[in-house]
Structures are given as C-alpha cells and as structure tokens.
Design an enzyme around this catalytic site. Structure first.
Site, mmCIF file in Angstrom:
data_model
loop_
_atom_site.group_PDB
_atom_site.id
_atom_site.type_symbol
_atom_site.label_atom_id
_atom_site.label_comp_id
_atom_site.label_asym_id
_atom_site.label_seq_id
_atom_site.Cartn_x
_atom_site.Cartn_y
_atom_site.Cartn_z
ATOM 1 N NE ARG A 20 -1.626 -0.953 6.951
ATOM 2 C CZ ARG A 20 -0.521 -1.369 6.348
ATOM 3 N NH1 ARG A 20 -0.144 -0.825 5.220
ATOM 4 N NH2 ARG A 20 0.212 -2.316 6.864
ATOM 5 C CG ASP A 46 10.728 4.283 1.859
ATOM 6 O OD1 ASP A 46 11.110 3.104 1.978
ATOM 7 O OD2 ASP A 46 9.519 4.589 1.799
#
Ligand code: SAM
Length: 284
Positions: free
Chosen positions: A43, A152
């Site tokens: 990632r 979030d």
C-alpha cells in the site's frame, strides 16, 4: 509458467516498518501488527510512487515535511481498511428503529452519529431506516426531525460518501421498493450505478474527524454508531475513544459497536444492553 509482468514491489525494512507502526499509532491509534509487513509495503509502495519518491526513506521525509498535512492524510488513507456495505449488521438497524419510534412519537429530534462512516453506506442505511419510521408518523417529515453526522479520518472515503454514487452490486441488498424510494437509477454513461436521492443526502453532514483526537462537537447524540474501527486500536486507545464517545451521548443514549467488537476488557462508564449495544446511564 509464471507470468513475467509481476510488478516490482518494494518491501519495508524492519526499521521502516517500525517507523510506520509508531506513526500510525501516534497519529490515529492504529495497532499495526507484525505479519502485516507485505500488505503495508504494497500500500505504501503505491503512495511512494505517486509522490515520485524513489525509496521509503525519501517518502517518509516527504510526508514529514509536507506543511499542508495532506501527504500524512494520504498515508493514513493507504493504511486504513474501509470495508463496509449497506444494511451491514442489520440487528443494529432494528434497534435504531425502536429508539427512533419513541423519539418521533414524542416529537423530539433525533441526532445520530456514524463515527467511522467509510464510503457512506452506514449513514445512508441509517437514513433509510429513519425515513421508513418517519413515514409511519402522521404529520412528521424527516427533515428537521432527523440529523445524521457522518465522519471518518479518510478524505478518500469521505469524498465517495459525499458523492453518494454506488455501483449496482453495492446496492443489490436493498429491496426494489427502497431503491425506488431512496435512490436514483443512472442512465447513459451512469447506467449501472445509483445515486442517493437529495432528500436523503440532505439529512447527512459529512466531516473529517480523527476519533483519537480531542473533538469539539456542538451537540450530543441519542445513538452513536462506531462499528468495525475500534478493532484496529490498541486497548488504551479504545478506552480513550469510548470515553470521548460516551461524553457525546445524551444520558440514556446508545453506543453501537461492530458485532465482532466488544468493550470487554476496557474500563468505561456504559451499561451493557445487548451484544454490541451499550447505554449511557440516565442522569449522567
Ligand atoms: C472497516 S471501516 C468500517 C465502516 C463502517 N462503520 C462499517 O461498520 O461498515 C473502518 C473505518 O474507520 C476509519 N478510521 C480508522 N481510524 C480512524 C480514526 N482514528 N478516526 C476516524 N475514523 C477512522 C477508516 O478510515 C475506515 O473508513
């Protein structure tokens, strides 16, 4: 024979992995475990290339020197898991409707917080259920009666959530009646996707909030959904997060955590109601 076009993948050294673990813990309470090295390498390798950096060292320097803080946000985006779906863990929505019914019958406004909302399926599912309950109430429109805060840490998921556009396979769990009521079907270039109707989207306010930071919100909530995020935090962080969330619950309000999560083993001030449902004692 194995394919020759396997992309070149950088792997974090042990020290680099430890650096990422410390950063993730400090910045957003994430408890990265040993064994995740290759996932994290893949990632971050992608982020490193997007930032035109040639090594992880150079990438970490770039992140720490970015005055806007956006590079750090992008790094965090790459480390978080955003899996979610419409109507996930449905027992919570049945419970929500009971709370909503009481509130709506008393003509009191309902404030709900979806505290790790990912790409928006959770807050919109909350709205669908509340709108269904409001339909049963004579003279009651959802607007003004219901407010949903959805937050979030990841700007990437929040931008998808704000757009409210979902591919057909994401909405296939919703029955046809609900699709007609709450979604717009895409045509032409948008065929195969659905958009949340403005009357639903208007009920939700999206904000970027990091649950491990001290927050200053202007209201308390009857129900807080904080599902499938605490599982990534270590125990001291879970304790801090639950204590902050409890402070934002109205007395008698409910905290809902993921079905695979529980508050067992951490100290908190809430009462156990059902699995994954906790209540703030009235009068606190
Ligand atoms: C697995 S998703 C859960 C989504 C939804 N609540 C559900 O149960 O379907 C976890 C979300 O938590 C967010 N997250 C992780 N750390 C966070 C933090 N410190 N503050 C706020 N959100 C965080 C991630 O960005 C991700 O979108």
């Amino acid at each position: 024979m194995a394919s020759l076009d396997i992309p070149f993948v950088e792997t974090l050294s042990e020290r680099e992995f430890e650096h990422v673990c410390a950063l993730a813990r400090r910045q957003f309470g994430l408890d990265l475990r040993r064994g995740k090295e290759s996932l994290v390498s893949a990632r971050l390798g992608k982020k490193m290339r997007e930032a035109n950096c040639k090594s992880f060292q150079e990438y970490f320097r770039y992140v720490s020197r970015d005055p806007s803080g956006q590079a750090l946000v992008n790094l965090i985006d790459a480390l978080t898991t955003n899996h979610t779906s419409f109507l996930r863990e449905p027992r919570h929505f049945d419970f929500l409707r009971k709370v909503a019914l009481e509130r709506m019958s008393a003509r009191e406004r309902l404030d709900i917080w979806s505290a790790a909302c990912s790409t928006g399926e959770e807050p919109y599912s909350i709205c669908f259920h509340l709108l269904e309950e409001a339909r049963k109430q004579p003279f009651q429109s959802a607007e003004g009666a219901v407010r949903v805060l959805a937050s979030d840490i990841s700007t990437r998921v929040l931008s998808t959530a704000r757009q409210g556009i979902y591919a057909e396979e994401r909405v296939q769990g919703l029955d046809e009646e609900w699709k007609r009521r709450y979604l717009l079907r895409g045509h032409g270039p948008q065929a195969g996707s659905y958009r949340i109707k403005p009357a639903v989207a208007r009920l939700v306010e999206f904000r970027r909030l990091n649950l491990i930071e001290k927050l200053t919100l202007d209201r308390r909530f009857q129900v807080i959904f904080c599902r499938n995020v605490m599982i990534y935090f270590d125990k001291p962080t879970q304790e801090k997060v639950v204590s902050q969330l409890a402070g934002y619950l109205e007395p008698g309000g409910y905290l809902l955590v993921g079905h695979a999560e529980s508050l067992t083993g951490i100290s908190h001030s809430l009462e156990y109601v059902h699995p994954a449902i906790y209540r703030k004692p009235a009068g606190r």
